[in-house]
Scaffold this active site. Sequence first.
Site, short mmCIF file in Angstrom:
data_model
loop_
_atom_site.label_atom_id
_atom_site.label_comp_id
_atom_site.label_asym_id
_atom_site.label_seq_id
_atom_site.Cartn_x
_atom_site.Cartn_y
_atom_site.Cartn_z
N CYS B 105 38.72 20.18 -21.94
CA CYS B 105 39.46 21.12 -21.09
C CYS B 105 40.25 21.97 -22.07
O CYS B 105 41.23 21.51 -22.66
CB CYS B 105 40.40 20.42 -20.12
SG CYS B 105 41.46 21.59 -19.25
N CYS B 108 44.11 22.87 -20.59
CA CYS B 108 45.16 21.84 -20.53
C CYS B 108 44.52 20.48 -20.71
O CYS B 108 44.28 20.07 -21.85
CB CYS B 108 45.98 21.95 -19.26
SG CYS B 108 45.05 22.12 -17.73
N SER B 109 44.23 19.79 -19.64
CA SER B 109 43.77 18.42 -19.79
C SER B 109 43.05 17.96 -18.54
O SER B 109 43.12 16.80 -18.18
CB SER B 109 44.97 17.51 -20.03
OG SER B 109 45.92 17.74 -19.00
N CYS B 110 42.34 18.88 -17.86
CA CYS B 110 41.62 18.51 -16.66
C CYS B 110 40.59 17.44 -17.02
O CYS B 110 39.90 17.54 -18.03
CB CYS B 110 40.94 19.73 -16.06
SG CYS B 110 42.14 20.98 -15.57
#
Lengths: 100, 206
Positions: B105, B108-110
């Site tokens: 991702c 961000c951090s999906c």
Amino acid sequence: MFAEPWQAQAFALAVTLSGQGHFTWKEWAGALAGELTAAEARGESDDGSRYYHHWVAALERLVTEKGLSDAPVLEERKAAWADAYRHTPHGKPVVLGRPD
Amino acid sequence: MADDHEHQTVPSDIALRVKALESVLVEKEMVDRAELDAVVDTYENRIGPRNGARVVARAWTDPVYKARLLANATEAIAELGYGGAQGEHMVVVENAPKVHNLVVCTLCSCYPWPTLGLPPVWYKSAGYRSRAVIDPRGVLREFGLEPPDDVEIRVWDSTAEIRYLVLPERPADTEHLTEAELAELVTRDSMIGVATVASPRTGDAA
């Protein structure tokens, strides 16, 4: 998974607020991405260890943007908690002595 | 004063900020403390990469399930009981002898929570997020993976809506294993695409 309890609390707050429709997950991802980008622009080394710091900043931003609370209230509440810790004897539960 | 030592240590600034948020929002009845506890319990204890491993093992042993999984991952994963937040729109990408898939991702951090739990620290790092797209082979090398030059590396950038799960290749010498035994072999990293699944006999990756 969570290095410290506050990380778990912040995680649960974002998931719950989004689940209740206070903001969409897309808005959340946008806010978090904004914090991560800002940190990179400041030149902070981001090895992932400060991830939940950015998470909390994104949460504060969305909570105030959505009018769920505002910065002075949060700041005052933070000071009240610090005060409560300083004045609670060891071994006793820390409670806010709010006079309302 | 001597009794200062009797009082409690003030938590860190960041912990106080979270306490402030939580207590204000609970007070305004925007969140319920029991619900917050339930969320933490779920993610600490109930979900994690074992869920994804069961999906992979089912796909390895049941070609009809695998076809459903590749056609509509969200529904096929829900058949095994996994779904919910951050798993609403799943896409499963299949590794093959000449294709290796890698998930990132960049924003961000999906990450697919229902099947993999919460992401590891390195997945959230700026280094991984920026380099997985630009230099996937370099990233894979750091994880000890060097696919031959004729293997195509496909990088999948997650979004707030779509989450990816890699279906790794079934390793050799596993014909005799049950679905449950196969699931034991499947690692989190193999479902992100920074590892392959090792054969149980040789320990060598497929």
